[in-house]
Scaffold this motif. Structure first.
Motif, PDB file in Angstrom:
ATOM      1  N   GLU A   8     -27.692  75.217  75.889  1.00 14.05           N
ATOM      2  CA  GLU A   8     -29.028  75.765  76.080  1.00 14.05           C
ATOM      3  C   GLU A   8     -29.284  76.957  75.165  1.00 14.05           C
ATOM      4  O   GLU A   8     -30.386  77.143  74.676  1.00 14.05           O
ATOM      5  N   ASN A   9     -28.277  77.758  74.931  1.00 12.28           N
ATOM      6  CA  ASN A   9     -28.429  78.951  74.103  1.00 12.28           C
ATOM      7  C   ASN A   9     -27.972  78.617  72.682  1.00 12.28           C
ATOM      8  O   ASN A   9     -26.776  78.474  72.415  1.00 12.28           O
ATOM      9  N   PHE A  51     -20.144  79.345  67.813  1.00  9.18           N
ATOM     10  CA  PHE A  51     -18.896  79.647  68.506  1.00  9.18           C
ATOM     11  C   PHE A  51     -18.280  78.381  69.091  1.00  9.18           C
ATOM     12  O   PHE A  51     -17.093  78.110  68.899  1.00  9.18           O
ATOM     13  N   ILE A  52     -19.091  77.589  69.774  1.00  9.99           N
ATOM     14  CA  ILE A  52     -18.606  76.345  70.381  1.00  9.99           C
ATOM     15  C   ILE A  52     -18.119  75.382  69.298  1.00  9.99           C
ATOM     16  O   ILE A  52     -17.065  74.755  69.424  1.00  9.99           O
ATOM     17  N   LYS A  53     -18.874  75.289  68.210  1.00  7.97           N
ATOM     18  CA  LYS A  53     -18.504  74.402  67.109  1.00  7.97           C
ATOM     19  C   LYS A  53     -17.155  74.801  66.529  1.00  7.97           C
ATOM     20  O   LYS A  53     -16.289  73.958  66.288  1.00  7.97           O
ATOM     21  N   ASP A  60     -35.009  68.153  69.109  1.00  6.35           N
ATOM     22  CA  ASP A  60     -35.076  68.509  70.522  1.00  6.35           C
ATOM     23  C   ASP A  60     -35.125  67.236  71.341  1.00  6.35           C
ATOM     24  O   ASP A  60     -35.727  66.250  70.935  1.00  6.35           O
ATOM     25  N   THR A  61     -34.485  67.265  72.497  1.00  9.70           N
ATOM     26  CA  THR A  61     -34.469  66.081  73.338  1.00  9.70           C
ATOM     27  C   THR A  61     -35.028  66.397  74.722  1.00  9.70           C
ATOM     28  O   THR A  61     -34.989  67.528  75.187  1.00  9.70           O
ATOM     29  N   ILE A  62     -35.557  65.362  75.343  1.00  4.05           N
ATOM     30  CA  ILE A  62     -35.998  65.418  76.727  1.00  4.05           C
ATOM     31  C   ILE A  62     -35.321  64.246  77.412  1.00  4.05           C
ATOM     32  O   ILE A  62     -35.542  63.097  77.031  1.00  4.05           O
ATOM     33  N   GLU A  63     -34.491  64.539  78.381  1.00  5.60           N
ATOM     34  CA  GLU A  63     -33.749  63.495  79.097  1.00  5.60           C
ATOM     35  C   GLU A  63     -32.996  62.575  78.139  1.00  5.60           C
ATOM     36  O   GLU A  63     -32.959  61.357  78.326  1.00  5.60           O
TER      37      GLU A  63
END
Length: 80
Positions: free
Chosen positions: A8-9, A15-17, A34-37
């Motif tokens: 989300e952030n 960092f995660i990558k 961007d995605t929705i569901e």
């Protein structure tokens, strides 16, 4: 094995990558949209645009829809 991680952030992504890239055999495939569901947001935008273009004569009532469904179910059942 595939794993999907939703972050989300956006500031946390580098960092995660970096953490994941340290693991052997890990490939990072970044979603650039961007995605929705789970679907790209532009899909919903196009469906909304299409919906706005419909006229009353382009659609059927709920009752007629279910009538058509019932007819199709009868056709499928008679083929057994």
């Amino acid at each position: 094995m595939n794993l999907t991680i939703e972050i989300e952030n956006k500031e946390d992504y580098p960092f995660i990558k970096e953490l994941l890239e340290r693991l052997e055999g890990v490939k990072i495939i970044q979603n650039e949209y961007d995605t929705i569901e789970g679907l790209p947001a532009y899909v919903f935008e196009q469906v909304e645009k299409y919906g706005e273009s419909l006229k009353d004569e382009d659609v059927i009532s709920k009752e007629n829809f279910f009538k058509l469904i019932d007819e199709e179910i009868c056709k499928l059942n008679s083929q057994k």
